[in-house]
Write a protein that holds these residues in place. Structure first.
Motif, PDB file in Angstrom:
ATOM      1  N   ILE A 178       8.802  25.818 -24.260  1.00  0.00           N
ATOM      2  CA  ILE A 178       9.160  26.198 -25.633  1.00  0.00           C
ATOM      3  C   ILE A 178       8.838  25.000 -26.523  1.00  0.00           C
ATOM      4  O   ILE A 178       9.440  23.931 -26.383  1.00  0.00           O
ATOM      5  CB  ILE A 178      10.657  26.561 -25.729  1.00  0.00           C
ATOM      6  N   ASP A 179       7.886  25.165 -27.419  1.00  0.00           N
ATOM      7  CA  ASP A 179       7.411  24.043 -28.223  1.00  0.00           C
ATOM      8  C   ASP A 179       7.268  24.456 -29.690  1.00  0.00           C
ATOM      9  O   ASP A 179       6.764  25.536 -29.995  1.00  0.00           O
ATOM     10  CB  ASP A 179       6.056  23.560 -27.685  1.00  0.00           C
ATOM     11  N   ARG A 180       7.745  23.594 -30.580  1.00  0.00           N
ATOM     12  CA  ARG A 180       7.616  23.785 -32.036  1.00  0.00           C
ATOM     13  C   ARG A 180       8.175  25.132 -32.494  1.00  0.00           C
ATOM     14  O   ARG A 180       7.617  25.789 -33.366  1.00  0.00           O
ATOM     15  CB  ARG A 180       6.156  23.637 -32.464  1.00  0.00           C
ATOM     16  N   VAL A 181       9.283  25.515 -31.923  1.00  0.00           N
ATOM     17  CA  VAL A 181       9.953  26.763 -32.315  1.00  0.00           C
ATOM     18  C   VAL A 181      11.110  26.422 -33.249  1.00  0.00           C
ATOM     19  O   VAL A 181      11.860  25.473 -33.006  1.00  0.00           O
ATOM     20  CB  VAL A 181      10.463  27.524 -31.070  1.00  0.00           C
ATOM     21  N   THR A 182      11.242  27.198 -34.306  1.00  0.00           N
ATOM     22  CA  THR A 182      12.359  27.041 -35.241  1.00  0.00           C
ATOM     23  C   THR A 182      13.288  28.236 -35.107  1.00  0.00           C
ATOM     24  O   THR A 182      12.839  29.387 -35.171  1.00  0.00           O
ATOM     25  CB  THR A 182      11.861  26.939 -36.691  1.00  0.00           C
ATOM     26  N   ILE A 183      14.575  27.955 -34.916  1.00  0.00           N
ATOM     27  CA  ILE A 183      15.589  29.006 -34.818  1.00  0.00           C
ATOM     28  C   ILE A 183      16.562  28.842 -35.973  1.00  0.00           C
ATOM     29  O   ILE A 183      17.111  27.764 -36.195  1.00  0.00           O
ATOM     30  CB  ILE A 183      16.331  28.932 -33.472  1.00  0.00           C
ATOM     31  N   GLN A 184      16.752  29.910 -36.720  1.00  0.00           N
ATOM     32  CA  GLN A 184      17.658  29.880 -37.869  1.00  0.00           C
ATOM     33  C   GLN A 184      18.641  31.031 -37.757  1.00  0.00           C
ATOM     34  O   GLN A 184      18.275  32.189 -37.933  1.00  0.00           O
ATOM     35  CB  GLN A 184      16.875  29.989 -39.183  1.00  0.00           C
ATOM     36  N   THR A 185      19.881  30.733 -37.400  1.00  0.00           N
ATOM     37  CA  THR A 185      20.923  31.749 -37.364  1.00  0.00           C
ATOM     38  C   THR A 185      21.943  31.436 -38.446  1.00  0.00           C
ATOM     39  O   THR A 185      22.013  30.320 -38.948  1.00  0.00           O
ATOM     40  CB  THR A 185      21.620  31.815 -35.995  1.00  0.00           C
ATOM     41  N   ASP A 186      22.720  32.434 -38.789  1.00  0.00           N
ATOM     42  CA  ASP A 186      23.764  32.264 -39.797  1.00  0.00           C
ATOM     43  C   ASP A 186      25.002  31.680 -39.125  1.00  0.00           C
ATOM     44  O   ASP A 186      25.501  32.225 -38.141  1.00  0.00           O
ATOM     45  CB  ASP A 186      24.086  33.627 -40.429  1.00  0.00           C
ATOM     46  N   ARG A 187      25.523  30.571 -39.639  1.00  0.00           N
ATOM     47  CA  ARG A 187      26.676  29.906 -39.021  1.00  0.00           C
ATOM     48  C   ARG A 187      27.920  30.785 -39.027  1.00  0.00           C
ATOM     49  O   ARG A 187      28.870  30.533 -38.288  1.00  0.00           O
ATOM     50  CB  ARG A 187      26.965  28.585 -39.728  1.00  0.00           C
ATOM     51  N   HIS A 188      27.932  31.831 -39.871  1.00  0.00           N
ATOM     52  CA  HIS A 188      29.077  32.745 -39.899  1.00  0.00           C
ATOM     53  C   HIS A 188      28.990  33.824 -38.826  1.00  0.00           C
ATOM     54  O   HIS A 188      29.914  34.627 -38.686  1.00  0.00           O
ATOM     55  CB  HIS A 188      29.179  33.415 -41.273  1.00  0.00           C
ATOM     56  N   THR A 189      27.876  33.874 -38.089  1.00  0.00           N
ATOM     57  CA  THR A 189      27.680  34.910 -37.080  1.00  0.00           C
ATOM     58  C   THR A 189      28.218  34.435 -35.736  1.00  0.00           C
ATOM     59  O   THR A 189      27.680  33.498 -35.136  1.00  0.00           O
ATOM     60  CB  THR A 189      26.184  35.266 -36.939  1.00  0.00           C
ATOM     61  N   LEU A 190      29.262  35.062 -35.255  1.00  0.00           N
ATOM     62  CA  LEU A 190      29.896  34.679 -34.005  1.00  0.00           C
ATOM     63  C   LEU A 190      28.930  34.861 -32.837  1.00  0.00           C
ATOM     64  O   LEU A 190      28.190  35.838 -32.785  1.00  0.00           O
ATOM     65  CB  LEU A 190      31.149  35.531 -33.786  1.00  0.00           C
ATOM     66  N   ASN A 191      28.940  33.891 -31.908  1.00  0.00           N
ATOM     67  CA  ASN A 191      28.138  33.938 -30.678  1.00  0.00           C
ATOM     68  C   ASN A 191      26.638  33.801 -30.909  1.00  0.00           C
ATOM     69  O   ASN A 191      25.849  34.139 -30.019  1.00  0.00           O
ATOM     70  CB  ASN A 191      28.376  35.230 -29.885  1.00  0.00           C
ATOM     71  N   SER A 192      26.225  33.291 -32.040  1.00  0.00           N
ATOM     72  CA  SER A 192      24.785  33.217 -32.327  1.00  0.00           C
ATOM     73  C   SER A 192      24.173  31.933 -31.764  1.00  0.00           C
ATOM     74  O   SER A 192      23.789  31.019 -32.488  1.00  0.00           O
ATOM     75  CB  SER A 192      24.521  33.346 -33.834  1.00  0.00           C
ATOM     76  N   ASP A 193      24.088  31.867 -30.412  1.00  0.00           N
ATOM     77  CA  ASP A 193      23.453  30.747 -29.731  1.00  0.00           C
ATOM     78  C   ASP A 193      21.984  30.629 -30.132  1.00  0.00           C
ATOM     79  O   ASP A 193      21.365  31.604 -30.556  1.00  0.00           O
ATOM     80  CB  ASP A 193      23.509  30.939 -28.222  1.00  0.00           C
ATOM     81  N   GLY A 194      21.432  29.447 -29.906  1.00  0.00           N
ATOM     82  CA  GLY A 194      20.003  29.250 -30.093  1.00  0.00           C
ATOM     83  C   GLY A 194      19.234  29.616 -28.837  1.00  0.00           C
ATOM     84  O   GLY A 194      18.712  30.713 -28.706  1.00  0.00           O
ATOM     85  N   LEU A 195      19.180  28.692 -27.869  1.00  0.00           N
ATOM     86  CA  LEU A 195      18.490  28.918 -26.601  1.00  0.00           C
ATOM     87  C   LEU A 195      19.496  28.873 -25.460  1.00  0.00           C
ATOM     88  O   LEU A 195      20.223  27.889 -25.305  1.00  0.00           O
ATOM     89  CB  LEU A 195      17.418  27.851 -26.372  1.00  0.00           C
TER      90      LEU A 195
END
Length: 411
Positions: A178-195
C-alpha cells in the motif's frame, strides 16, 4: 491505454452519479483485466475483483457506494465474513476480493463509501463530549474494501473517503503493498478505522496519509473467522502521517499471533492515543505479540503511549498470551496525559519492553491519566504499574512541574 486495461464505459457504464453502474462495472471486472475509470461518478453496489485484474481511477473519477442495502452482498456470502450487531455494522462491502492473486487498485481517483448518504450527519451523539459521534443508522455497510485470502495485492495513489465503518480490511492476505494512499474519514463516524491488517504476511505500507475516526492502522491477529492458524507477520510501515480520534497505531485483537513488525518515520497529529499495545480486546480473546519496533516516531496526542493487557478494562485476561520484545526508539512525544504501562497480574507475560533515546513532554496543566489505578495526586510522565521487564535508557521527560519521567507503582 495499457494492453491489459479496458475502459469501463465500453461496457456501458454511465458515470453520471445518478445511474447505477454496478452491472456494467462488474462486467468489465469479470474480463480479468484492469478496468480504467475516466473522470465521472460511478454509483454502484458491491463489486468483485478478479485475479489478474483490478481498478485504475483517473483524476476526478469516483466510485460511489450505494445507500441501499439491497445493492450489496449478503452477510453470509463467505464463511470468513464477519459483522457486528453491537456496532450496527453489516457484512456488506463496496469492493470485495476473495482468494484473488495479482490484483491492484491504482490511479489518482477516489473510492467513496457514501457516509453522507447513509448517516444522518445532522444528529450528533454526546455533542458536548471530547469525541462527539454521529448517531448510528439502522444499517450500514461493513469494511468499504474487503480483501480475504488474497496474494500479491497492490494499492497505489488512490483516495479512500467517507467509509461508514472500517475503510479497508485485509484478512489472511500475503504480499500486500500500500503506497501513497490517502484515507479521509469523518472523525464523528464511529468505528471508522483506516487500515486493518489482520493475519497478513509480508505487508508494506508507505507514504500514506490516514485521517480516521478510529484506529488509523490496526495490526491484528484475529484468526478465528478463518478457521485455521494464520500468523500476522513481517509488517513494515514507514513515512506515513496519521491522525485519529482513537489510536494512531494499535497492535492487538484476536486469538492468534502478531510478530516481526517495524514501524518507522511516522508522524501522528491530532490523535487521542498515539501507540496502543493491547493483546486482549475482550476476555478470552487474546493475541501473542512478539518483536515489534517503533522507531523515529513523532507523536502529538492526548496520550502518546498506552500498553496494557486488556483494552477498555482494568480486569486482566486469564487467557493472556505473552507480549515480548517491544522496542520504542527515537520517540518524540507530546501529550496531555501521562503515558501508561500496565503489566498483567500473571507474571512473566510481558517481557523485554524497552524505551530508548526518546523524549516525552507533558503539556502544562496536564490532567490525571484518568484510569482507575492512578487516582493518587502524583503521576509520572510514564506511569508503570507493577515491576516486570521494562527498560528505559537515555530518555528525557519534560513537564511544567518537573514531573518524574518514570513513576512505578504496585497494585
Amino acid at each position: 491505454m495499457l494492453k491489459n486495461m479496458v475502459n469501463v464505459k465500453d461496457f456501458g457504464a454511465i458515470g453520471d452519479g445518478l445511474y447505477m453502474d454496478t452491472l456494467y462495472i462488474q462486467a468489465a471486472l469479470d474480463s480479468g483485466k484492469t478496468v480504467y475509470f475516466p473522470a465521472g461518478v460511478y454509483r454502484t453496489g458491491t463489486l468483485y475483483l478478479r485475479s489478474g485484474g483490478g481498478i485504475h481511477l483517473a483524476a476526478n473519477a469516483v466510485i460511489l457506494g450505494s445507500r441501499y442495502p439491497e445493492d450489496y452482498n449478503a452477510n453470509d456470502f463467505d464463511k470468513r465474513n464477519t459483522f457486528s450487531v453491537k456496532e450496527r455494522s453489516s457484512g456488506a462491502h463496496l469492493i470485495i476480493a476473495r482468494d484473488c492473486e495479482n490484483i491492484s487498485i491504482s490511479g489518482s481517483g477516489t473510492i467513496n463509501g457514501n457516509r453522507n448518504g447513509i448517516f444522518n450527519t445532522d444528529i450528533i451523539h454526546t455533542p458536548n463530549s471530547k469525541h462527539p459521534r454521529y448517531v448510528l443508522p439502522r444499517w450500514r455497510p461493513g469494511s468499504m474494501l474487503y480483501f480475504v485470502g488474497c496474494r500479491n495485492v497492490k494499492l497505489n495513489g488512490i483516495r479512500l473517503n467517507d467509509p461508514t465503518y472500517w475503510t479497508a480490511l485485509f484478512h489472511d492476505c500475503e504480499d500486500l503493498t500500500i503506497d501513497r494512499v490517502t484515507i479521509q474519514t469523518d472523525r464523528h463516524t464511529l468505528n471508522s478505522d483506516g487500515l486493518d491488517i489482520d493475519c497478513c504476511r509480508r505487508v508494506t505500507i508507505s507514504n500514506c496519509n490516514i485521517f480516521s475516526g478510529d484506529d488509523s492502522i490496526a495490526i491484528r491477529g484475529n484468526q478465528r473467522p478463518l478457521g485455521k492458524t494464520a500468523v500476522c507477520s513481517d509488517i513494515t510501515v514507514s513515512n506515513c502521517v496519521l491522525s485519529s480520534a482513537a489510536c494512531g497505531v494499535r497492535v492487538g485483537v484476536g486469538n492468534g499471533t502478531i510478530k516481526n513488525c517495524k514501524l518507522s518515520n511516522l508522524k501522528m497529529v491530532n490523535t487521542n492515543i498515539g501507540i496502543c499495545i493491547s493483546p486482549s480486546y475482550a476476555i478470552g480473546k487474546c493475541t501473542a505479540i512478539d518483536n515489534v519496533l517503533f522507531e523515529n516516531i513523532s507523536i502529538d496526542a492526548d496520550q502518546s503511549l498506552l500498553i496494557l493487557p486488556n483494552w477498555g478494562s482494568d480486569i486482566d485476561d486469564p487467557a493472556i498470551q505473552k507480549v515480548s520484545r517491544l522496542t520504542f526508539r527515537k520517540i518524540d512525544a507530546v501529550s496531555d496525559k501521562a503515558n501508561l504501562i500496565v503489566f498483567p497480574i500473571k507474571k512473566g507475560m510481558f517481557e523485554n519492553i524497552s524505551i530508548a533515546d526518546s523524549t516525552f513532554t507533558l503539556r502544562p496543566d496536564a490532567a490525571d491519566p484518568g484510569r482507575k489505578h492512578w487516582t493518587q495526586a502524583g503521576f509520572g510522565i510514564i506511569c508503570q504499574l507493577d515491576g516486570e521487564d521494562l527498560s528505559i535508557t537515555n530518555c528525557k521527560g519534560f513537564s511544567e512541574n518537573n514531573t518524574p519521567l518514570l513513576l512505578k507503582r504496585n497494585r
